[in-house]
Design a protein around this motif. Structure first.
Motif, PDB file in Angstrom:
ATOM      1  N   GLY A 211      65.985  51.844  35.465  1.00 32.45           N
ATOM      2  CA  GLY A 211      66.921  53.211  36.101  1.00 32.45           C
ATOM      3  C   GLY A 211      68.116  52.357  36.536  1.00 32.45           C
ATOM      4  O   GLY A 211      69.032  53.021  36.287  1.00 32.45           O
TER       5      GLY A 211
ATOM      6  N   TYR B 225      70.692  51.946  32.985  1.00 32.78           N
ATOM      7  CA  TYR B 225      70.913  53.610  32.890  1.00 32.78           C
ATOM      8  C   TYR B 225      71.718  53.852  33.181  1.00 32.78           C
ATOM      9  O   TYR B 225      73.105  54.617  32.894  1.00 32.78           O
TER      10      TYR B 225
ATOM     11  N   CYS C 144      62.716  50.259  38.519  1.00 33.88           N
ATOM     12  CA  CYS C 144      63.247  49.924  39.018  1.00 33.88           C
ATOM     13  C   CYS C 144      65.545  49.770  38.050  1.00 33.88           C
ATOM     14  O   CYS C 144      65.118  50.232  38.021  1.00 33.88           O
TER      15      CYS C 144
END
Length: 120
Positions: free
Chosen positions: A111, A114, A108
């Protein structure tokens, strides 16, 4: 002038955040192993002393890092480093069992990295 001042801003920031997180993790969780029989206020006082060193590293990390990174990027970087320091601390120092949930949490965080870094 400190020797690390010649390092790139990103490396200075990560190194200082990493060091500050070691202190933070000990301040927040070290008393669970070392001071479990002590009253909570004694653990809190010891934690505050340890946390002082965390702040002495965290504040310069954010000031240096903010010359290159946004506040959001600094925060996500901090969280990734926190998890990176916390998992080995929990497993090896506090003797907690390793859980796959640590891996899922790390994914997570990938993510989050990102999304916060994608727009530069």
């Amino acid at each position: 002038m400190m020797f690390w001042s010649t390092w790139p801003v990103s490396l200075q920031t990560v190194a200082l955040l990493l060091a500050s997180n070691v202190f933070m993790t000990f301040a927040w969780y070290g008393h669970l192993r070392n001071m479990s029989a002590a009253p909570w206020y004694a653990a809190a006082l010891v934690s505050w002393v340890i946390a002082l060193f965390e702040y002495l590293l965290q504040v310069p990390a954010n000031r240096i890092g903010h010359t290159q990174f946004s506040v959001g990027q600094l925060k996500i970087m901090q969280e990734v480093i926190t998890l990176t320091v916390f998992v080995p601390f929990a497993v090896f120092y506090l003797k907690e069992p390793f859980k796959l949930d640590y891996l899922w949490a790390a994914l997570c965080m990938v993510g989050a990295v990102y999304f916060i870094f994608r727009s530069g």
